[in-house]
Write an enzyme that holds these catalytic residues in place. Structure first.
Site, mmCIF file in Angstrom:
data_model
loop_
_atom_site.group_PDB
_atom_site.id
_atom_site.type_symbol
_atom_site.label_atom_id
_atom_site.label_comp_id
_atom_site.label_asym_id
_atom_site.label_seq_id
_atom_site.Cartn_x
_atom_site.Cartn_y
_atom_site.Cartn_z
ATOM 1 C CD GLU A 214 48.872 5.852 -32.125
ATOM 2 O OE1 GLU A 214 49.005 4.621 -32.010
ATOM 3 O OE2 GLU A 214 49.755 6.573 -32.631
ATOM 4 C CB ALA B 105 50.743 12.872 -29.937
ATOM 5 C CD GLU C 157 51.588 7.778 -36.094
ATOM 6 O OE1 GLU C 157 51.440 8.500 -35.079
ATOM 7 O OE2 GLU C 157 50.727 7.680 -36.977
HETATM 8 N N1 T1G Z 1 51.436 12.481 -23.357
HETATM 9 C C1 T1G Z 1 51.487 13.198 -22.213
HETATM 10 N N2 T1G Z 1 51.871 12.691 -21.011
HETATM 11 C C2 T1G Z 1 52.213 11.383 -20.986
HETATM 12 C C3 T1G Z 1 52.186 10.563 -22.137
HETATM 13 C C4 T1G Z 1 51.772 11.171 -23.369
HETATM 14 N N3 T1G Z 1 51.750 10.485 -24.506
HETATM 15 N N4 T1G Z 1 52.578 9.309 -21.776
HETATM 16 C C5 T1G Z 1 52.845 9.357 -20.458
HETATM 17 N N5 T1G Z 1 52.635 10.595 -19.984
HETATM 18 C C6 T1G Z 1 52.850 11.046 -18.600
HETATM 19 C C7 T1G Z 1 51.931 10.349 -17.623
HETATM 20 O O1 T1G Z 1 50.689 11.016 -17.560
HETATM 21 C C8 T1G Z 1 52.719 10.467 -16.333
HETATM 22 O O2 T1G Z 1 52.569 11.812 -15.891
HETATM 23 C C9 T1G Z 1 54.173 10.339 -16.802
HETATM 24 O O3 T1G Z 1 54.160 10.645 -18.209
HETATM 25 C C10 T1G Z 1 54.723 8.939 -16.639
HETATM 26 O O4 T1G Z 1 53.788 8.058 -17.269
HETATM 27 C C11 T1G Z 1 49.820 11.153 -33.386
HETATM 28 C C12 T1G Z 1 47.875 10.738 -31.607
HETATM 29 C C13 T1G Z 1 55.153 5.594 -21.922
HETATM 30 C C14 T1G Z 1 54.611 3.240 -21.264
HETATM 31 O O5 T1G Z 1 49.466 6.149 -25.669
HETATM 32 O O6 T1G Z 1 51.827 4.099 -22.211
HETATM 33 O O7 T1G Z 1 50.771 9.466 -30.274
HETATM 34 O O8 T1G Z 1 51.527 11.295 -13.669
HETATM 35 O O9 T1G Z 1 53.146 6.843 -15.162
HETATM 36 O O10 T1G Z 1 54.371 3.581 -16.152
HETATM 37 O O11 T1G Z 1 49.320 8.924 -33.797
HETATM 38 O O12 T1G Z 1 53.157 6.393 -19.976
HETATM 39 O O13 T1G Z 1 54.006 11.658 -13.848
HETATM 40 O O14 T1G Z 1 52.409 13.575 -14.182
HETATM 41 O O15 T1G Z 1 52.525 5.945 -17.457
HETATM 42 O O16 T1G Z 1 56.704 4.296 -16.939
HETATM 43 C C15 T1G Z 1 50.266 7.481 -27.936
HETATM 44 C C16 T1G Z 1 51.002 6.530 -23.326
HETATM 45 C C17 T1G Z 1 49.736 8.870 -27.698
HETATM 46 C C18 T1G Z 1 51.600 6.140 -24.658
HETATM 47 C C19 T1G Z 1 55.417 4.892 -19.576
HETATM 48 N N6 T1G Z 1 51.126 7.098 -26.838
HETATM 49 N N7 T1G Z 1 51.951 6.385 -22.256
HETATM 50 O O17 T1G Z 1 54.779 4.209 -18.537
HETATM 51 O O18 T1G Z 1 54.938 5.957 -16.684
HETATM 52 S S1 T1G Z 1 48.599 9.349 -28.964
HETATM 53 C C20 T1G Z 1 50.624 6.464 -25.756
HETATM 54 C C21 T1G Z 1 52.244 5.132 -21.744
HETATM 55 C C22 T1G Z 1 49.583 9.510 -30.346
HETATM 56 C C23 T1G Z 1 49.795 9.803 -32.790
HETATM 57 C C24 T1G Z 1 48.863 9.655 -31.645
HETATM 58 C C25 T1G Z 1 53.146 5.121 -20.555
HETATM 59 C C26 T1G Z 1 54.590 4.710 -20.858
HETATM 60 P P1 T1G Z 1 52.629 12.105 -14.295
HETATM 61 P P2 T1G Z 1 53.501 6.637 -16.595
HETATM 62 P P3 T1G Z 1 55.246 4.428 -17.013
#
Ligand code: T1G
Length: 693
Positions: free
Chosen positions: A125, A63, A105
């Site tokens: 999450e 998300a 999901e």
């Molecule tokens: N939402 C918004 N921005 C995100 C994002 C996300 N989920 N994930 C990464 N970014 C942005 C991050 O801030 C950065 O921005 C850029 O992307 C590159 O990220 C309904 C509620 C995917 C493994 O927890 O683990 O789904 O600084 O530097 O090292 O059940 O990002 O460039 O402006 O980390 O290559 C669940 C979180 C969400 C994954 C990539 N998902 N992201 O790593 O790049 S909650 C997560 C990561 C959810 C549902 C629930 C990593 C990555 P900027 P990065 P990276």
């Protein structure tokens, strides 16, 4: 039509193509685009199967975290997943990169999933203080079985494509995600394969119905590892609903639990930490066009505890290291410790069995500072005395190639003075690693007066490349982390004189969520280090000096503030120390009093926050969130409390300022008076977060 989701046709297969950099997060526009295009493809009689794929470096990574806390926009993710799941035609997810959170999901609503072999699949999450909120707690157990599902959801750790294939999460490993998925779709159509609708498939739940302990064990393990966190327990409970709650009812309960967690301060702190870590790597005050210098080879001077740990960090990232010592004996000892560390990790299954040999092969041990000549980055990790640092930097200045970045690992010495002995101050900066350097993630990047912007970016970029968390700080005694720690240490020592005991203070600090209290930390580091430093500076610290004079240096001598049984690191309160404290206070004519835990907590944390405000005033740190990143990744500040400055905003700056003023008067300590910035923000009813803008 959506500009982030397009519909392609490959014969009778429709491909819903998502293109929303950087990670195809499920923003409202992406959700709308997927929903509309899947609906349209399902209604098109010429389409026999649908593939959902992504452009860019990864499949949907979850998300859009930036949307949390804002008014929800339709379609919700669960609505999109239901639209997919209820399609009459096969829907196939084409996974590459990381299918995480809501991204995974969404694939669970598909009827089949294929992935490239490098892909990773997970529900992280819990790391944001949440639980999967779009059916993951109910569909994943039906895909892979409750045992693996509860582990994935409670730890938040992803699995590889091969593990996913082995456990039935994906159907095939393919070469290219989209082409592979289209080929798989055609096969499914040709074979008239029945659709795999997970919500209707309880076949993998049967085994767990008999053995509910997988949930209680997962919850117990989570509780042990993540003291004080709400999300891991909620995750374990939600997965357990697969055993006794009908699917649709369980989805409703999952949604309620998600909404409760997303509004919780713990999740707000963890989401704040996620973005703050990334923000800290964005260096302020450098021209946009600045680029880091290339770093192919690194030289590290000193093969001791810090130098060896730093060398391991680079080798872990596959970067060759020249490790330099003053003699063969010291080099041999340092290399031996590194080899042993890697072998122990491999024995525990932490790295592949062949990794120690591969990583040792990247370390080239040399004697003599002239061996720095090929390095693009040189990191000095020798004794913490200015004289030795200056000697080393004079020597490397003579041998290093033009453009090499020269970094000191000093934890508090003045980088400007070190740079001044070289002819290239623009290439000099600090890279302050935290011990053990091969484990701790924080690296304070110290920007000296003359440090060139591209040298600074080089250090930040290489720190990220070796999986560290960089934070740029300015030059002052202790930079940011240790300077704030010193403010806390001053209060912890005073509390002993006023009436507290080491074990009471440490208990308050560990209950708050830090891994260790100040006195146990002192025993771990060695009380003699501070003792020698105080003697150098002619400073007395009655109780700490008395302990050292009695040979109580801490764990290394079996006793310090605590006593330790042979072979154990567990601190045991020692009546001898209580007697020593009593006698010292009597000798100084001090009357001790009972001190409550709340006062101890405030006297441990608020002076650190006050020092953080001074650090911001002096521009030693450019963001409050950088200070929080330093404490989260350098000192084990509990992630669900966001960091000292985030915590201060939760408590309220007026409350903190008032309590500091009270303690300043009660203990006759003007240094506890609120810093001007803290007082100003408190008077204006503002927060440290308001400084971000
Ligand atoms: N939402 C918004 N921005 C995100 C994002 C996300 N989920 N994930 C990464 N970014 C942005 C991050 O801030 C950065 O921005 C850029 O992307 C590159 O990220 C309904 C509620 C995917 C493994 O927890 O683990 O789904 O600084 O530097 O090292 O059940 O990002 O460039 O402006 O980390 O290559 C669940 C979180 C969400 C994954 C990539 N998902 N992201 O790593 O790049 S909650 C997560 C990561 C959810 C549902 C629930 C990593 C990555 P900027 P990065 P990276």
């Amino acid at each position: 039509m959506s500009d982030v989701v397009k519909l392609e046709r490959h014969d009778d297969v429709a491909v819903v193509m998502v293109n929303s950099p950087p990670v195809n997060a499920l923003s409202a526009a992406v959700r709308r685009g997927i929903f509309d295009n899947v609906k349209a493809a399902n209604a098109d009689s010429a389409v026999k199967a649908i593939v959902i794929a992504c452009e860019g470096r990864t499949f949907i990574a979850g998300a859009d975290i930036t949307e949390f806390g804002k008014p929800p926009q339709s379609p919700g993710l669960s609505e999109v997943i239901a639209e997919i799941e209820n399609c009459s035609k096969p829907v196939i997810a084409a996974i590459h990169g990381t299918a995480l959170g809501g991204g995974l999901e969404l694939t669970l609503g598909c009827h089949f999933r294929v992935a490239v072999k490098e892909a990773k699949l997970g529900l992280p999450e819990v790391k944001l203080g949440l639980l999967p909120g779009a059916g993951g707690t109910q569909r994943l157990p039906r895909a892979v079985g409750p045992e693996l599902a509860v582990q994935m959801i409670v730890t938040g750790n992803p699995i590889s494509a091969s593990e996913a294939l082995k456990n039935g999460l994906i159907e095939e490993i393919v070469e290219g995600p989209k082409a592979g998925a289209v080929a798989f779709a055609k096969k499914v159509v040709a074979e008239k394969r029945p659709l795999r609708v997970l919500k209707n498939d309880d076949s993998k739940l049967a085994a767990a119905k008999a053995d509910r302990s997988i949930f209680t064990n997962a919850a117990a393990a989570a509780n042990k590892k993540n003291r004080g966190m709400n999300a891991p327990l909620a995750c374990a409970e939600a997965v357990s609903w697969t055993l006794d709650t009908p699917f649709d009812e369980a989805l409703k309960k999952e949604r309620e639990m998600f909404l409760k967690l997303v509004a919780d301060d713990q999740s707000k702190a963890q989401r704040y930490a996620f973005f703050s870590e990334r923000e800290a790597a964005k260096v302020q005050g450098v021209p946009e066009s600045t680029k880091p210098r290339p770093v192919e080879r690194v030289a590290i001077i000193g093969a001791g505890t810090m130098g060896g740990g730093i060398a391991m960090s680079f080798a872990n990232a596959g970067i060759p290291v020249t490790l330099i010592e003053t003699g063969e004996e010291q080099l041999k000892r340092g290399l031996g410790i590194m080899q042993k560390n890697w072998e122990n990790t491999a024995a525990r299954g932490g790295i592949p069995a062949d990794a120690p040999a591969k990583r040792m092969a990247l370390i080239n041990g040399k004697v003599g500072l002239d061996n720095v000549k090929d390095a693009d980055l040189i990191i000095e990790a020798v004794f913490e005395t200015m004289a030795i640092k200056k000697e080393v930097f004079t020597a490397i200045d003579a041998h290093a190639k033009p453009g090499a970045v020269l970094a000191s690992n000093t934890s508090y010495l003045n980088i400007n003075d070190i740079a001044a002995v070289t002819k290239r101050p623009q290439d000099v900066l600090g890279m302050h690693f935290f011990s053990p350097a091969n484990v701790m993630k924080l690296c304070e990047i110290v920007r000296a007066e003359k440090t060139a912007p591209d040298a600074l970016l080089t250090a930040v970029a290489i720190a990220r490349k070796i999986a560290k968390v960089p934070a740029v700080v300015g030059v002052c005694d202790g930079f940011v982390g240790n300077r704030m720690l010193a403010a806390r240490s001053k209060q912890s020592e005073k509390l002993l004189f006023e009436g507290a005991l080491p074990q009471q203070v440490d208990a308050v600090v560990t209950k708050f969520g830090l891994p260790m209290g100040p006195f146990a930390m002192g025993d771990l580091a060695g009380l003699d280090i501070g003792w020698r430093s105080r003697q150098d500076r002619g400073i007395k610290s009655e109780i700490a000096d008395a302990l050292c004079e009695a040979g109580r240096f801490g764990q290394k001598t079996g006793k310090g503030y605590y006593k330790y049984e042979a072979g154990s690191r567990a601190p045991i309160p020692d009546p001898e120390v209580e007697t020593l404290i009593d006698e010292t206070c009597k000798r100084l004519g001090l009357t001790r009093r009972a001190i409550g835990d709340q006062e101890i907590l405030e006297r441990m944390v608020y002076p650190m926050i006050n020092e953080g405000a001074r650090i911001l005033e002096e521009k030693i740190a450019s963001r409050p969130s950088d200070i929080d990143v330093i404490w989260l990744y350098g000192y084990g500040w509990p992630i669900y409390r966001g960091g000292p400055m985030f915590y201060a905003d939760l408590v309220g700056l007026k409350e903190i300022a008032d309590r500091l003023s009270f303690y300043a008067k009660q203990t006759n300590d003007p240094s506890l008076e609120p810093a001007p910035l803290l007082k100003k923000l408190a008077d204006e009813g503002k927060t440290f977060a308001s400084l971000k803008g």
